[in-house]
Design a protein around this motif. Structure first.
Motif, PDB file in Angstrom:
ATOM      1  N   TYR A  36     -13.713 -53.312 -28.308  1.00  0.00           N
ATOM      2  CA  TYR A  36     -14.565 -53.553 -29.631  1.00  0.00           C
ATOM      3  C   TYR A  36     -15.234 -54.765 -29.639  1.00  0.00           C
ATOM      4  O   TYR A  36     -16.292 -54.783 -29.843  1.00  0.00           O
ATOM      5  CB  TYR A  36     -13.892 -53.367 -30.884  1.00  0.00           C
ATOM      6  N   ILE A  78     -19.410 -47.659 -24.863  1.00  0.00           N
ATOM      7  CA  ILE A  78     -18.469 -47.005 -25.780  1.00  0.00           C
ATOM      8  C   ILE A  78     -18.103 -45.753 -25.424  1.00  0.00           C
ATOM      9  O   ILE A  78     -16.724 -45.412 -25.678  1.00  0.00           O
ATOM     10  CB  ILE A  78     -19.398 -46.771 -27.242  1.00  0.00           C
ATOM     11  N   LEU A  82     -13.997 -44.416 -24.821  1.00  0.00           N
ATOM     12  CA  LEU A  82     -13.142 -43.299 -25.198  1.00  0.00           C
ATOM     13  C   LEU A  82     -12.444 -42.801 -24.059  1.00  0.00           C
ATOM     14  O   LEU A  82     -11.294 -42.229 -24.164  1.00  0.00           O
ATOM     15  CB  LEU A  82     -14.088 -42.228 -26.078  1.00  0.00           C
ATOM     16  N   THR A  85      -9.457 -44.793 -22.834  1.00  0.00           N
ATOM     17  CA  THR A  85      -8.320 -44.626 -23.656  1.00  0.00           C
ATOM     18  C   THR A  85      -7.688 -43.366 -23.618  1.00  0.00           C
ATOM     19  O   THR A  85      -6.198 -43.435 -23.738  1.00  0.00           O
ATOM     20  CB  THR A  85      -9.007 -44.717 -25.367  1.00  0.00           C
ATOM     21  N   LEU A  89      -3.760 -42.523 -22.759  1.00  0.00           N
ATOM     22  CA  LEU A  89      -2.721 -42.194 -23.469  1.00  0.00           C
ATOM     23  C   LEU A  89      -2.270 -41.071 -23.117  1.00  0.00           C
ATOM     24  O   LEU A  89      -0.998 -40.610 -23.372  1.00  0.00           O
ATOM     25  CB  LEU A  89      -3.663 -41.364 -24.879  1.00  0.00           C
TER      26      LEU A  89
ATOM     27  N   VAL B  56     -18.900 -41.625 -34.169  1.00  0.00           N
ATOM     28  CA  VAL B  56     -18.480 -40.260 -33.830  1.00  0.00           C
ATOM     29  C   VAL B  56     -17.493 -40.450 -32.862  1.00  0.00           C
ATOM     30  O   VAL B  56     -16.302 -40.031 -32.948  1.00  0.00           O
ATOM     31  CB  VAL B  56     -19.797 -39.498 -33.254  1.00  0.00           C
ATOM     32  N   VAL B  57     -17.740 -41.506 -31.878  1.00  0.00           N
ATOM     33  CA  VAL B  57     -16.445 -41.839 -30.753  1.00  0.00           C
ATOM     34  C   VAL B  57     -15.324 -42.364 -31.847  1.00  0.00           C
ATOM     35  O   VAL B  57     -14.050 -42.041 -31.138  1.00  0.00           O
ATOM     36  CB  VAL B  57     -17.084 -42.687 -29.984  1.00  0.00           C
ATOM     37  N   GLU B  58     -15.341 -42.929 -32.646  1.00  0.00           N
ATOM     38  CA  GLU B  58     -14.156 -43.648 -33.354  1.00  0.00           C
ATOM     39  C   GLU B  58     -13.428 -42.357 -34.227  1.00  0.00           C
ATOM     40  O   GLU B  58     -12.277 -42.196 -33.889  1.00  0.00           O
ATOM     41  CB  GLU B  58     -14.838 -44.608 -34.670  1.00  0.00           C
ATOM     42  N   THR B  61     -11.745 -40.735 -31.241  1.00  0.00           N
ATOM     43  CA  THR B  61     -10.525 -41.661 -30.886  1.00  0.00           C
ATOM     44  C   THR B  61      -9.444 -41.349 -31.942  1.00  0.00           C
ATOM     45  O   THR B  61      -8.344 -41.297 -31.280  1.00  0.00           O
ATOM     46  CB  THR B  61     -10.751 -42.862 -30.928  1.00  0.00           C
TER      47      THR B  61
ATOM     48  N   ALA C  39     -24.953 -39.840 -27.952  1.00  0.00           N
ATOM     49  CA  ALA C  39     -24.486 -39.637 -29.469  1.00  0.00           C
ATOM     50  C   ALA C  39     -24.434 -37.998 -29.688  1.00  0.00           C
ATOM     51  O   ALA C  39     -23.392 -37.496 -30.468  1.00  0.00           O
ATOM     52  CB  ALA C  39     -25.655 -40.098 -30.367  1.00  0.00           C
ATOM     53  N   VAL C  42     -21.607 -36.278 -28.305  1.00  0.00           N
ATOM     54  CA  VAL C  42     -20.055 -36.297 -28.911  1.00  0.00           C
ATOM     55  C   VAL C  42     -20.071 -35.677 -30.219  1.00  0.00           C
ATOM     56  O   VAL C  42     -18.828 -35.287 -30.833  1.00  0.00           O
ATOM     57  CB  VAL C  42     -19.994 -37.822 -29.012  1.00  0.00           C
ATOM     58  N   ILE C  43     -21.103 -35.561 -30.824  1.00  0.00           N
ATOM     59  CA  ILE C  43     -21.161 -34.790 -32.122  1.00  0.00           C
ATOM     60  C   ILE C  43     -21.051 -33.452 -31.859  1.00  0.00           C
ATOM     61  O   ILE C  43     -20.075 -32.732 -32.571  1.00  0.00           O
ATOM     62  CB  ILE C  43     -22.691 -35.006 -33.012  1.00  0.00           C
ATOM     63  N   LEU C 128     -15.420 -34.523 -23.393  1.00  0.00           N
ATOM     64  CA  LEU C 128     -14.643 -35.071 -24.420  1.00  0.00           C
ATOM     65  C   LEU C 128     -13.924 -33.777 -25.024  1.00  0.00           C
ATOM     66  O   LEU C 128     -12.820 -34.032 -25.342  1.00  0.00           O
ATOM     67  CB  LEU C 128     -15.611 -35.644 -25.426  1.00  0.00           C
TER      68      LEU C 128
END
Lengths: 112, 177, 144
Positions: A36, A78, A82, A85, A89, B56-58, B61, C39, C42-43, C128
């Motif tokens: 971040y 960004i 993810l 991470t 995990l 969205v990524v948050e 996560t 974006a 991911v949505i 994802l």
């Protein structure tokens, strides 16, 4: 200047979690804070006062935009953050299933 | 721009709480507070693309973190134990490094232009040529998918590698010999 | 993985279509408005995650959808590289924007950029979602 240094303080908090904490989840959270801080520093460096977001809405509008290059670099970073991470995990989850603890000192002891 | 400073102070406090609290679920919630503050700051510095992706990524996560914590434990046993010598050594080394790093960053950031006056040597060319040469109106999309598309291909490869790593690590049964 | 209560299921039924359509809109207008492949992908992954969290699923179905998500991710990657190689073949440069530019600020403009957005959204969304499935949903047996 002060606003850039605040990002550096956030970076240092993440580094503090990585270096001194002994819980694996806390270490992963520290990596997230570093991500971040770096993303935010890039976006803040590209900012220009009073300018618009870099999106053309009319063909002959004046070119008064903030810097689009840091935004383009951060946009991919960004999503990569993810992915990394999630990879960390999954390793942590495997370690917990093997040793039943998150404490890295305990894990070192159990290893012998 | 006072609101930027307020958000930064809030983020630093939340980050400190996340590193020191005993309950891991609360630490993850603090991580989410920092992430959403980052998203709001992206909107304030005129980066709507980054704000959408960050929000969205948050969410994803936090879902992944909470899923991992539900499957294991949510108590951090290492908080409150008495300090060992190696722990004290790591704190001292960290403080030493942090001091040097901070001084170096103060020196380095003085070389940058002040906040709000970015120099745009390369970016002005991209802005001038963006619409005529690529036809896309979103300049960020022009940069990541036309001018610097090879960079995006590399990032996509990294994402692919991490997905393969997660699937291989979480495979239910190993392959038979 | 067990599902959630009736309230969550009903709200999910109402909302999931809107979330999906919003993701598709973000992807297709990626070269005109904020957003794009990353974006929107991911949505869409978020909409799929919401469905799995609300309704739950059995281990066999999760395994099948993980395989399917991996296939979609590979399709996205191949599509992205294929666009790049088509530029190499037709115009001589890797990732050359070889399609006509179109009218500015129209949906059909930008040459290869909308197609690259679609490819990246396949890749990011499916990647994802398969990370989520393998990390959070699939039960696995530990054998040491």
């Amino acid at each position: 200047m002060i606003i850039f240094l605040s990002c550096i303080i956030l970076f240092l908090i993440g580094l503090y979690a990585i270096v001194t904490k002994r819980n694996l989840i806390k270490i992963v959270i520290g990596f997230a804070f570093i991500e971040y801080a770096i993303n935010l520093l890039f976006a803040l460096i590209g900012f220009r006062r009073g300018m618009l977001a870099p999106i053309i809405t009319q063909v002959d509008m004046p070119h008064k935009f903030v810097d689009p290059i840091p935004q383009a670099l951060v946009l991919t970073a960004i999503v990569i953050a993810l992915g990394t991470t999630a990879l960390m995990l999954s390793v942590v989850l495997r370690i917990y299933n093997r040793y039943k603890t998150f404490d890295i000192a305990e894990i070192r002891k159990l290893k012998g | 721009m006072i609101e930027l400073y307020l958000f930064l102070v809030f983020m630093i406090i939340a980050a400190f709480v996340a590193t020191e609290i005993k309950d891991l679920l609360a630490a993850v919630i603090s991580l989410g507070a920092v992430g959403f503050s980052v998203a709001i700051m992206f909107i304030l510095v005129q980066a709507p693309d980054l704000a959408i992706v960050q929000i969205v990524v948050e969410v994803v996560t936090i879902v992944i973190f909470v899923a991992v914590i539900f499957r294991t434990t949510h108590v951090d046993e290492t908080i409150g134990k008495k300090l060992t010598s190696s722990h004290v050594l790591s704190i001292v080394l960290y403080a030493f490094f942090a001091l040097i790093f901070f001084i170096a960053m103060v020196r380095a950031l003085q070389e940058l232009p002040a906040f709000g006056n970015a120099t745009m040597k390369v970016a002005s060319e991209y802005i001038r040529l963006g619409l005529p040469q690529t036809g896309g109106a979103n300049l960020v999309a022009d940069v990541i998918l036309d001018f610097r598309a090879l960079d995006t291909l590399g990032e996509a490869t990294v994402l692919f590698t991490s997905v393969i790593g997660v699937i291989a690590l979480m495979r239910s049964v190993g392959r038979k010999k | 993985m067990k599902g959630m209560s009736l309230i969550v299921k009903t709200i999910t039924n109402v909302m999931i279509g809107f979330i999906f359509i919003y993701g598709v809109y973000i992807i297709l207008h990626g070269h005109l408005t904020p957003g794009g492949g990353f974006a929107g992908g991911v949505i869409i992954a978020g909409a799929l995650v919401l469905r799995v969290l609300a309704y739950g699923s059995e281990a066999g179905a999760e395994k099948r959808s993980e395989t399917r998500a991996s296939i979609f991710e590979s399709i996205g990657a191949l599509l992205f590289v294929g666009i790049a190689i088509a530029g190499l073949m037709l115009a001589g440069v890797f990732f050359r924007n070889f399609l006509p530019k179109g009218v500015p600020l129209n949906l059909l403009s930008g040459g290869i950029i909308p197609f690259c957005n679609i490819a990246i959204s396949f890749k990011v969304g499916a990647g994802l979602f398969s990370i989520f499935l393998s990390l959070a949903a699939v039960k696995y047996v530990m054998k040491d």
